[in-house]
Scaffold this active site. Structure first.
Site, PDB file in Angstrom:
ATOM      1  N   ASP A 272       0.845  -1.192   0.000  1.00 43.28           N
ATOM      2  CA  ASP A 272       0.000   0.000   0.000  1.00 43.28           C
ATOM      3  C   ASP A 272       0.882   1.245   0.000  1.00 43.28           C
ATOM      4  O   ASP A 272       1.678   1.450   0.905  1.00 43.28           O
ATOM      5  CB  ASP A 272      -0.877  -0.039   1.258  1.00 43.28           C
ATOM      6  CG  ASP A 272      -1.931   1.052   1.294  1.00 43.28           C
ATOM      7  OD1 ASP A 272      -1.830   2.014   0.518  1.00 43.28           O
ATOM      8  OD2 ASP A 272      -2.857   0.919   2.117  1.00 43.28           O
ATOM      9  N   GLY A 298      -2.168  -4.993  -2.086  1.00 44.04           N
ATOM     10  CA  GLY A 298      -2.217  -3.542  -1.978  1.00 44.04           C
ATOM     11  C   GLY A 298      -3.194  -3.015  -0.948  1.00 44.04           C
ATOM     12  O   GLY A 298      -3.473  -3.662   0.074  1.00 44.04           O
ATOM     13  N   HIS A 299      -3.746  -1.832  -1.234  1.00 39.29           N
ATOM     14  CA  HIS A 299      -4.569  -1.062  -0.306  1.00 39.29           C
ATOM     15  C   HIS A 299      -5.834  -1.811   0.109  1.00 39.29           C
ATOM     16  O   HIS A 299      -6.241  -1.777   1.269  1.00 39.29           O
ATOM     17  CB  HIS A 299      -4.937   0.259  -0.995  1.00 39.29           C
ATOM     18  CG  HIS A 299      -5.641   1.250  -0.140  1.00 39.29           C
ATOM     19  ND1 HIS A 299      -5.069   1.840   0.965  1.00 39.29           N
ATOM     20  CD2 HIS A 299      -6.892   1.786  -0.239  1.00 39.29           C
ATOM     21  CE1 HIS A 299      -5.915   2.700   1.508  1.00 39.29           C
ATOM     22  NE2 HIS A 299      -7.030   2.677   0.801  1.00 39.29           N
ATOM     23  N   PHE A 300      -6.494  -2.468  -0.841  1.00 43.25           N
ATOM     24  CA  PHE A 300      -7.722  -3.213  -0.575  1.00 43.25           C
ATOM     25  C   PHE A 300      -7.392  -4.712  -0.521  1.00 43.25           C
ATOM     26  O   PHE A 300      -7.652  -5.455  -1.466  1.00 43.25           O
ATOM     27  CB  PHE A 300      -8.775  -2.918  -1.641  1.00 43.25           C
ATOM     28  CG  PHE A 300      -9.345  -1.530  -1.567  1.00 43.25           C
ATOM     29  CD1 PHE A 300     -10.318  -1.218  -0.636  1.00 43.25           C
ATOM     30  CD2 PHE A 300      -8.900  -0.534  -2.421  1.00 43.25           C
ATOM     31  CE1 PHE A 300     -10.853   0.068  -0.556  1.00 43.25           C
ATOM     32  CE2 PHE A 300      -9.427   0.748  -2.356  1.00 43.25           C
ATOM     33  CZ  PHE A 300     -10.407   1.053  -1.416  1.00 43.25           C
TER      34      PHE A 300
END
Length: 321
Positions: A272, A298-300
């Protein structure tokens, strides 16, 4: 014989024409009853604003409040709602201006994290949810920690999926926003506008993933439709500008963790750009009962690692409670 037929016909018509108010014991359901793993899509009015939310599972089971991030909505928890509703009561609200909740103008509603936390706390109180774990991601962290510090006796556990509470958890992607904080003007605002494009929103979901094809494109397409509404850019810029006030509260949130020691489950996507792994590791400084898990995504993180994360949540909650 003809008389018997007439009586039978009358009885049949009476049976078919029962009043809607006639008790139908076998088919009556209430909001507090569960039909297994089916997610319900509901709304609740909070101070004149309609809050949309998803709810699944039996309310008699332990509750997990699912707080979404930017630029998403309760849609990001669709897999959790489907996968964990057999053991838990799950409730995922959309913040004002997000998802299917009302989108009042900035004149009608103050778009700050203080105010959104106040709205979501009022939502939980109106739902009479007074004991719950909080799962927080991105924006869910500043909203969730405000709720937790105001009501520490209600929070049974914290699950953080790239939900930050430490200065060291702010990555390189914050540079443009930090410039914006230092001097909000047309130039610093325009520098952030590419984040609201289709490509910018797609990047939020696919950057740092092992394979972008693992991510459902409906995610960023839904966000793009919402971000294309009148005044959406302005309101989201207001929230980004207000985010600097979250940093001022980090010491308070860290003190809450040290003092109350809620069990904490970390399920973090290490790639992220906004909230790198250093933000996850920082929780170890203040929490004794921590279950620490890092994923190559990553972020999600739920987009690629939902199955593993859900099993972690299931085991963590059963152990903690």
């Amino acid at each position: 014989m003809r008389k018997l037929i007439s009586i039978s016909l009358i009885l049949l018509l009476l049976s078919c024409g029962q009043s809607e108010n006639t008790p139908q014991t076998e088919s009556v359901t209430t909001e507090n009853e569960s039909d297994g793993q089916t997610t319900k899509f509901r709304t609740l009015e909070i101070e004149g604003i309609t809050i949309a939310y998803r709810e699944a599972g039996n309310p008699k089971n332990p509750t997990i409040v699912l707080l979404h991030g930017y630029p998403s909505s309760s849609h990001q928890y669709r897999k959790v709602l489907d996968g964990l509703s057999d053991d838990f009561h799950l409730i995922a609200p959309d913040y004002p201006g997000f998802g299917n909740s009302d989108f009042p103008s900035s004149e009608e509603y103050e778009y700050t994290f203080d105010n959104m936390a106040k709205t979501i706390n009022a939502f939980l109180e109106k739902k009479k949810i007074t004991s719950y774990a909080i799962m927080m991601q991105d924006y869910g962290a500043p909203i969730g920690f405000r709720i937790a510090t105001a009501n520490p006796e209600r929070v049974t556990a914290i699950i953080t999926q790239n939900g930050n509470a430490y200065e060291e958890g702010l990555g390189e992607a914050w540079k443009g926003i930090r410039d914006f904080w230092a001097d909000r003007n047309e130039h610093t605002e325009n520098a952030l506008l590419p984040a609201f494009t289709m490509e910018g929103l797609k990047w939020q979901y696919t950057h740092g993933t092992r394979n972008p094809e693992n991510v459902n494109p409906d995610t960023w397409h839904l966000d793009y439709l919402r971000m294309s509404r009148p005044n959406a850019h302005r309101i989201n810029l207001d929230l980004w500008y207000d985010y600097q006030n979250n940093l001022k509260l980090y010491p308070k949130w860290q003190e809450y963790l040290r003092t109350h020691q809620p069990p904490v489950l970390v399920v973090w996507g290490k790639n992220d750009e906004y909230f790198p792994e250093s933000g996850a590791a920082a929780f170890k400084k203040d929490v004794r009962n921590i279950d620490y898990n890092i994923y190559d995504t990553g972020h999600f993180a739920l987009e690629e690692n939902a199955e593993e994360i859900m099993e972690k949540i299931r085991a963590f909650m059963k152990k903690s409670l």
